[in-house]
Design a protein around this motif. Sequence first.
Motif, PDB file in Angstrom:
ATOM      1  N   GLY A 165      68.746  11.488  38.543  1.00  0.00           N
ATOM      2  CA  GLY A 165      68.955  11.787  39.603  1.00  0.00           C
ATOM      3  C   GLY A 165      68.080  10.623  39.814  1.00  0.00           C
ATOM      4  N   ASP A 166      66.927  10.772  40.988  1.00  0.00           N
ATOM      5  CA  ASP A 166      66.197  10.656  41.882  1.00  0.00           C
ATOM      6  C   ASP A 166      65.241   9.648  40.807  1.00  0.00           C
ATOM      7  N   VAL A 167      65.020   8.454  41.628  1.00  0.00           N
ATOM      8  CA  VAL A 167      63.371   8.457  41.107  1.00  0.00           C
ATOM      9  C   VAL A 167      61.838   9.119  41.319  1.00  0.00           C
ATOM     10  N   PRO A 168      61.400   9.651  40.396  1.00  0.00           N
ATOM     11  CA  PRO A 168      60.526  10.309  41.151  1.00  0.00           C
ATOM     12  C   PRO A 168      59.608   9.919  42.155  1.00  0.00           C
ATOM     13  N   LYS A 169      58.702  10.402  43.246  1.00  0.00           N
ATOM     14  CA  LYS A 169      57.624   9.503  44.268  1.00  0.00           C
ATOM     15  C   LYS A 169      56.680   9.027  43.149  1.00  0.00           C
ATOM     16  N   PHE A 170      56.427   7.974  44.425  1.00  0.00           N
ATOM     17  CA  PHE A 170      55.398   7.053  43.246  1.00  0.00           C
ATOM     18  C   PHE A 170      55.450   6.695  41.499  1.00  0.00           C
ATOM     19  N   ARG A 171      56.414   6.297  41.348  1.00  0.00           N
ATOM     20  CA  ARG A 171      56.453   5.899  40.261  1.00  0.00           C
ATOM     21  C   ARG A 171      58.091   5.123  40.737  1.00  0.00           C
ATOM     22  N   GLY A 172      58.043   3.791  39.875  1.00  0.00           N
ATOM     23  CA  GLY A 172      59.288   3.069  40.222  1.00  0.00           C
ATOM     24  C   GLY A 172      59.816   2.453  38.835  1.00  0.00           C
ATOM     25  N   PHE A 221      53.778   3.019  37.746  1.00  0.00           N
ATOM     26  CA  PHE A 221      52.890   4.052  38.643  1.00  0.00           C
ATOM     27  C   PHE A 221      52.759   3.300  40.102  1.00  0.00           C
ATOM     28  N   VAL A 222      53.007   3.560  41.170  1.00  0.00           N
ATOM     29  CA  VAL A 222      53.021   3.079  42.491  1.00  0.00           C
ATOM     30  C   VAL A 222      51.674   3.942  43.314  1.00  0.00           C
ATOM     31  N   PRO A 223      50.536   2.708  43.165  1.00  0.00           N
ATOM     32  CA  PRO A 223      49.154   3.300  43.886  1.00  0.00           C
ATOM     33  C   PRO A 223      49.363   4.010  45.158  1.00  0.00           C
ATOM     34  N   ASN A 224      48.895   4.650  45.658  1.00  0.00           N
ATOM     35  CA  ASN A 224      48.385   5.586  46.712  1.00  0.00           C
ATOM     36  C   ASN A 224      47.672   5.062  47.331  1.00  0.00           C
ATOM     37  N   LEU A 225      48.917   4.419  48.439  1.00  0.00           N
ATOM     38  CA  LEU A 225      48.334   3.716  49.614  1.00  0.00           C
ATOM     39  C   LEU A 225      47.433   4.495  50.470  1.00  0.00           C
ATOM     40  N   TYR A 226      47.612   5.534  50.782  1.00  0.00           N
ATOM     41  CA  TYR A 226      46.372   6.125  51.571  1.00  0.00           C
ATOM     42  C   TYR A 226      45.032   6.536  50.985  1.00  0.00           C
ATOM     43  N   LYS A 227      45.235   6.677  49.879  1.00  0.00           N
ATOM     44  CA  LYS A 227      43.775   7.489  49.241  1.00  0.00           C
ATOM     45  C   LYS A 227      42.898   6.364  49.111  1.00  0.00           C
ATOM     46  N   TYR A 228      43.522   4.514  48.526  1.00  0.00           N
ATOM     47  CA  TYR A 228      42.870   3.643  48.768  1.00  0.00           C
ATOM     48  C   TYR A 228      42.939   2.595  49.427  1.00  0.00           C
TER      49      TYR A 228
END
Length: 199
Positions: free
Chosen positions: A155-162, A176-183
């Motif tokens: 399946g697809d790579v989940p959001k905020f993962r890589g 894990f991809v950092p939350n660009l908006y939160k930080y």
Amino acid sequence: FLDGKSEYSAFSTFYPANLFLTDADEIEATLKDVVENELPKRQQKLKEATIKAKKIGLRGADIGLQPLVIVADEIGNLAGSPKQRRSIGSLLTTIMQRGRSISCFVVWATQDPAVSSNMSVLGQGAISQLSTKILLGTAKPEVQREVFGDAVVSGDVPKFRGFYVSAGMIEPQKFFVPNLYKYNLNELSTFEHLFVNKN
């Protein structure tokens, strides 16, 4: 910075205009200059340093060559003729093949590697030259295979993962991809601060 879709035009408020290219003619001319002038000049410096040190295997970092980093974003969507896109792809591939040992690096970002390949910008041969490959969510299995040669998850790579793989690694590693908006990592002021204070 090669911006094929002009998505980062706001960077021009602090990034030097002569280093931020969106026009296909400018991009092609700049890359041609790197291949015909900058690479040979650096190779000569490395050759002279090797002879002086009487040691093989030296790299650009070993002799103090300042890194030259070319960021190419969405280059598959670059305007210009098919011939020009092929030329740009060929020049980027040459830089990838010959540049690493002399501190010339290409960071190539695309949403779909197949688009760049189909547009004759960067083919599979160029993709194999990339020493580090990073895949962000939500990549479909066919994109995973384009990047790594095989699907890394069903399946697809989940959001905020890589996943990433770098020289010497056999299997792609999860991150894990950092939350660009939160930080606040998506704010122009963050990029400007990093650029202005890079030294």
